[in-house]
Design an enzyme around this catalytic site. Structure first.
Site, PDB file in Angstrom:
ATOM      1  N   GLY A  36       3.407  -4.586  -1.807  1.00  0.00           N
ATOM      2  CA  GLY A  36       2.752  -5.406  -0.797  1.00  0.00           C
ATOM      3  C   GLY A  36       2.220  -6.692  -1.399  1.00  0.00           C
ATOM      4  O   GLY A  36       2.184  -6.864  -2.626  1.00  0.00           O
ATOM      5  N   GLU A  83      -0.279   2.228  -8.727  1.00  0.00           N
ATOM      6  CA  GLU A  83      -1.543   1.934  -8.051  1.00  0.00           C
ATOM      7  C   GLU A  83      -2.804   2.280  -8.840  1.00  0.00           C
ATOM      8  O   GLU A  83      -3.832   1.611  -8.694  1.00  0.00           O
ATOM      9  CB  GLU A  83      -1.579   2.634  -6.689  1.00  0.00           C
ATOM     10  CG  GLU A  83      -0.719   1.997  -5.624  1.00  0.00           C
ATOM     11  CD  GLU A  83       0.768   2.321  -5.768  1.00  0.00           C
ATOM     12  OE1 GLU A  83       1.575   1.717  -5.040  1.00  0.00           O
ATOM     13  OE2 GLU A  83       1.111   3.177  -6.601  1.00  0.00           O
ATOM     14  N   ASP A 138       0.518   5.051  -2.023  1.00  0.00           N
ATOM     15  CA  ASP A 138       0.572   5.129  -0.562  1.00  0.00           C
ATOM     16  C   ASP A 138       2.032   5.005  -0.137  1.00  0.00           C
ATOM     17  O   ASP A 138       2.913   5.407  -0.871  1.00  0.00           O
ATOM     18  CB  ASP A 138      -0.331   4.074   0.077  1.00  0.00           C
ATOM     19  CG  ASP A 138       0.109   2.642  -0.205  1.00  0.00           C
ATOM     20  OD1 ASP A 138       0.826   2.403  -1.204  1.00  0.00           O
ATOM     21  OD2 ASP A 138      -0.260   1.738   0.577  1.00  0.00           O
ATOM     22  N   GLY A 142       5.071  -0.775  -2.178  1.00  0.00           N
ATOM     23  CA  GLY A 142       5.701  -0.930  -0.875  1.00  0.00           C
ATOM     24  C   GLY A 142       7.213  -1.026  -0.935  1.00  0.00           C
ATOM     25  O   GLY A 142       7.889  -0.696   0.036  1.00  0.00           O
TER      26      GLY A 142
END
Length: 356
Positions: free
Chosen positions: A76, A150, A158, A127
């Site tokens: 992201g 992360e 995620d 992402g």
């Protein structure tokens, strides 16, 4: 409806190229200077294309790839998330809206009724894993570096990352999730993040063939044996160490293993956010017990929302991306200071938009 127009250009050009050619719908993430990092508008554009192609009988296969030579997608737009976190972005903030639509897209990709071919060439992180590894046909190359890094920025995996890594053989997924280590082609295949190895110089011809014939007929002609990876040889110490019930015990087992690589891994873990490590371990173990990707994504949405208000996410992005001093000051600073109550707060129910 067949989509042959690109997204309207802006100062940097269209960020998702959407085209149909022959039997295939082609998606190209087009922010090469930002390693094709995803924005909210890109997520919505991909979803729009998938909607159109699902109803279009002339589109038999969807292909997603990245522009440039560096990779499919680095994740992201982390700088935008940092700005929102610093501003105190809450349930109505731009980042939460982005995650809601991104996670919905991840779930949609997983259940897409047509072959969804992801070309996971080069860097595929965060992402980027979400828009590729949930697809029905995942292709890696000798240049692939697949990771969920992360914990190094005070966050937890995620985009369905805990779903994917929680289902990897043994404790390989736990190792990748806690360390953020990069999986090469063989490791991605071993852990279930990919299906086929194709040499990178064959990708243009592979795409050309996918515009002419079904994926299940094309892929066997291109798939090769991947070069040896690293994880297979490390299974013994990885499975032994990461089966421990707590992060502290995982670190102790790594240090006591007598294996140089395991000791180096322990040192790596101790540089990560202590809170993110404990939250990630709990998330992986909960993900194994949940019965669907959608349920895991809903859990991750709660984790992400909590992390958005945490000091560690702001500090981690500052240290790794903004100032690049690589010296984050975590709060709490040690594993011992992260209490069970602190971890449990990340999993508490919240009034958030539904992922399903």
């Amino acid at each position: 409806m067949r989509l042959n127009q690109d997204t309207p250009p802006d100062a940097d050009g269209p960020h998702v190229l959407v085209r149909t050619e022959g039997r295939a719908g082609l998606l190209t993430l087009n922010r090469p200077r930002a390693l094709n990092a995803l924005t909210h508008a890109m997520v919505l554009r991909i979803d729009e294309a998938l909607t159109a192609w699902e109803a279009d009988p002339t589109v038999e296969t969807v292909v997603i790839r990245g522009a440039g030579e560096r990779g499919l997608c680095a994740g992201g737009d982390i700088r935008a998330i940092h700005e929102d976190a610093r501003a105190g972005g809450g349930a109505g903030g731009a980042t939460v809206d982005f995650w809601r639509d991104e996670y919905r897209l991840n779930a949609r990709i997983a259940r897409y009724p047509k072959p969804y071919v992801a070309l996971m060439d080069g860097i595929v992180m965060g992402g980027g894993v979400g828009v590729s590894a949930h697809g029905s046909v995942r292709v890696v190359t000798e240049r692939s570096r697949v990771a969920m890094p992360e914990t190094g920025i005070g966050f937890a995996p995620d985009v369905g990352g805990t779903y994917l890594l929680g289902r990897a053989p043994g404790e390989l997924g736990t190792h990748l999730a806690l360390t953020g280590a990069q999986a090469d082609a063989a490791d991605a295949l071993l852990t279930g993040l990919a299906d086929h190895f194709v040499p990178s110089d064959e990708l243009p011809r592979l795409v050309e063939e996918l515009t002419r014939a079904p994926a299940h007929k094309v892929l066997p002609r291109f798939a090769r044996t991947a070069p040896p990876g690293r994880l297979a040889a490390a299974r013994d110490w990885i499975d032994t160490a990461y089966a421990a019930p707590t992060v502290e015990e995982i670190v102790d087992r790594l240090l006591d293993s007598g294996v140089t690589e395991a000791k180096e891994t322990a040192a790596t873990l101790l540089t990560r956010s202590p809170t993110a490590l404990k939250v990630t371990l709990e998330a992986l173990r909960r993900a194994r017990r949940l019965d669907s990707l959608e349920a895991v994504l809903a859990m991750e949405f709660r984790l992400s929302h909590t992390a958005l208000g945490s000091a560690d996410l702001v500090e981690g992005i500052r240290a790794q991306v903004i100032d690049k001093d690589r010296s984050p000051r975590w709060t709490p600073a040690t594993l011992a200071e992260v209490t069970p109550g602190h971890v449990a707060a990340y999993f508490a129910e919240r009034d958030l938009p539904k992922i399903r």
